[in-house]
Design an enzyme around this catalytic site. Structure first.
Site, mmCIF file in Angstrom:
data_model
loop_
_atom_site.group_PDB
_atom_site.id
_atom_site.type_symbol
_atom_site.label_atom_id
_atom_site.label_comp_id
_atom_site.label_asym_id
_atom_site.label_seq_id
_atom_site.Cartn_x
_atom_site.Cartn_y
_atom_site.Cartn_z
ATOM 1 C CD GLU A 1 -18.453 -23.208 -37.409
ATOM 2 O OE1 GLU A 1 -19.268 -22.458 -36.831
ATOM 3 O OE2 GLU A 1 -18.073 -23.049 -38.585
ATOM 4 C CD GLU B 1 -23.067 -22.515 -39.801
ATOM 5 O OE1 GLU B 1 -23.580 -21.417 -40.032
ATOM 6 O OE2 GLU B 1 -22.785 -22.909 -38.661
HETATM 7 C C1 PNW Z 1 -21.346 -20.002 -37.864
HETATM 8 N N1 PNW Z 1 -27.454 -18.282 -36.701
HETATM 9 O O1 PNW Z 1 -22.245 -19.031 -38.290
HETATM 10 C C2 PNW Z 1 -20.231 -19.905 -38.885
HETATM 11 O O2 PNW Z 1 -19.898 -21.124 -39.490
HETATM 12 C C3 PNW Z 1 -19.034 -19.191 -38.393
HETATM 13 O O3 PNW Z 1 -18.332 -18.669 -39.492
HETATM 14 C C4 PNW Z 1 -19.446 -18.146 -37.378
HETATM 15 O O4 PNW Z 1 -18.400 -17.300 -37.003
HETATM 16 C C5 PNW Z 1 -19.999 -18.899 -36.181
HETATM 17 O O5 PNW Z 1 -21.023 -19.780 -36.548
HETATM 18 C C6 PNW Z 1 -20.512 -17.988 -35.083
HETATM 19 O O6 PNW Z 1 -21.580 -17.220 -35.530
HETATM 20 C C7 PNW Z 1 -23.522 -18.896 -37.820
HETATM 21 O O7 PNW Z 1 -27.980 -17.172 -36.936
HETATM 22 C C8 PNW Z 1 -24.176 -17.744 -38.197
HETATM 23 O O8 PNW Z 1 -28.081 -19.194 -36.142
HETATM 24 C C9 PNW Z 1 -25.478 -17.558 -37.836
HETATM 25 C C10 PNW Z 1 -26.131 -18.518 -37.078
HETATM 26 C C11 PNW Z 1 -25.477 -19.673 -36.684
HETATM 27 C C12 PNW Z 1 -24.168 -19.859 -37.062
#
Ligand code: PNW
Length: 455
Positions: free
Chosen positions: A361, A172
């Site tokens: 994921e 990401e």
């Molecule tokens: C992902 N958003 O993070 C990450 O790859 C993981 O480490 C994390 O634990 C998981 O999703 C759950 O949050 C994100 O704001 C963080 O859209 C923020 C966002 C999406 C994914």
């Protein structure tokens, strides 16, 4: 009636890779063990006011010590894939220089444990825990970080590719640049100006490209190289030709500085125009590196980005902001839209024809609690997963080459700035005792894997 029931069954392809995903700082703990160097997340989580409840990853799920137990849980579920990440600072404590054998030994043990349990390791090389020493020299604002990352990635490829067959460079890119350098919600907690931010993005995708080349050079033939990208999952507000077309344009433009430049080796005209004087500075040679061919694309899919056709816009589409009443899971950003797991791989496949796709994921946060019988009955997560997987099945049935699915996450873990307050696991973790208790969603996932189908 029996025939009817059978025809409703949504089978996944034979050999479909069911797995789960984690990340080093979110599960390992053991932050001062095995010669590990400090990372920006150690610094950030120990800075008062940055993480909910003052939580840190110092112990987390203690997987640095308990990885055998975690792998046993995966095996009990019938998982055949495990996506994990390597903490750069366990290997190179200051990001560069001499490798640290104790750090490498840990990942060797993890990989061997997985293989011994019949589980394929998928290795992510950067899941946000940048060595602090590199941040001290500018982090992703400094092009040297991109080069250091490639050196580290190449080193890991050389050490693991006798057993690890799939590598992802970064997780990401949008998240660690936007949250870390634009709005300061994540480590290193900076808010740089628009031009500098465009440059951060450019240096990050350049680091991706350089590491693809380094991995190509260091890994055994047949090793597959990709990334785990959170392309905004543009979904048409209505499934009509004009809105579907808008979603396709949206997929390219919303992700112009991330997946689009990685797949096409150039920034879109609309992106450069939109940024104007704040556009990144780059060379043709850099674009070529960024566009280095990949063997697969991994997509992290959570929430939909609803898009509609809009002839008042030069690009022909606009993003539709949801109403205040729009449903979401426990994390406010995690709005529900199962169609995201159809349109994301569908449109990525249509636009760029990657040979293989993985869902690297997908999952959700829930306000899980143990009931009096010591169970967690997370019916909301089961509902979420069933609906999203139904849409993934729809994509696969239309020949979108999705080869596997990694559920986020096996265990409740350190959810970044939300600390331990937002639980994403299909296994409940008591962070005082480290006791793991499979939730109802574990049972659901286990049954799905056993049947290789979704009801
Ligand atoms: C992902 N958003 O993070 C990450 O790859 C993981 O480490 C994390 O634990 C998981 O999703 C759950 O949050 C994100 O704001 C963080 O859209 C923020 C966002 C999406 C994914």
């Amino acid at each position: 009636a029996a025939m009817g029931a059978a025809s409703m069954e949504k089978k996944f392809p034979t050999g479909f890779l069911w797995g789960s995903a984690t990340a080093s700082y979110q599960v390992e703990g053991g932050v001062n063990e095995g010669g590990r160097g400090q990372t920006i997340w150690d610094t950030f989580s120990h800075t008062p006011g940055k993480v909910a409840n003052g939580d840190t990853g110092d112990v987390s799920t203690d997987s640095y010590h308990r990885y055998r137990e975690d792998v046993a849980l995966m095996k009990a579920l019938g998982l055949r894939g495990c996506r994990f990440s390597v903490a750069w600072s366990r290997i190179f404590p200051t990001g560069v220089g001499q490798p640290n054998q104790a750090g490498l030994d840990y990942y060797n043990r993890v990989v061997d444990e997985l293989l011994g349990s019949g589980i394929q390791p998928f290795c992510t090389l950067f899941h946000w825990d940048l060595p602090q020493a590199l941040e001290d020299k500018g982090g992703w604002q400094n092009p040297d970080t991109a080069k250091a990352f490639a050196d580290y990635a190449g080193y890991m490829g050389g050490k693991l590719s006798d057993r690890v067959k799939s590598f992802m460079t970064m997780n990401e890119i949008r998240s660690f640049t936007e949250l870390g350098y634009q709005n300061g919600m994540h480590a290193p907690g900076l808010r740089v100006d628009a031009q500098k931010f465009a440059q951060v993005n450019h240096i990050a995708v350049l680091g991706h490209g350089l590491s693809v080349q380094a991995l190509r050079a260091s890994t055994k033939p047949g090793t597959k190289i990709g990334l785990a990208d959170n392309a905004q999952a543009t979904c048409p507000v209505l499934e009509t030709p004009e809105h579907i077309k808008a979603a396709e344009i949206g997929m390219r433009e919303q992700n112009a500085q991330y997946l689009t430049v990685i797949m096409e080796g150039k920034y879109t005209d609309a992106y450069l125009k939109r940024l104007g004087p704040n556009a990144p500075k780059f060379t043709a040679e850099e674009l070529k590196i960024i566009g280095s061919p990949l063997d697969f694309v991994g997509l992290n899919v959570y929430q939909p980005t609803w898009v509609r056709a809009d002839s008042t816009k030069e690009v022909g589409y606009s993003v539709v902001e949801g109403p205040a009443s729009y449903p979401h899971m426990l994390s406010p950003w995690l709005t529900i839209g199962p169609e995201a797991l159809y349109w994301s791989p569908k449109l990525v496949s249509k636009l760029w024809r990657p040979k293989e796709l993985y869902i690297t994921e997908n999952g959700c946060s829930s306000s899980d609690v143990l009931n009096e019988e010591g169970q967690v009955l997370d019916t909301d997560r089961v509902m979420y997963l069933r609906n999203y997987l139904t849409q993934l099945h729809r994509a696969i049935s239309e020949d979108v080459p999705v080869k596997g699915y990694f559920l986020w996450s096996l265990l409740d873990n350190f959810e970044w700035a939300d600390g331990y307050g937002k639980r994403f696991g299909i296994t409940y973790v008591d962070f005082k005792t480290q006791k793991r208790t499979p939730k109802l969603s574990s049972e659901f996932y286990k049954a799905t894997i056993a049947k290789n189908s979704i009801a």
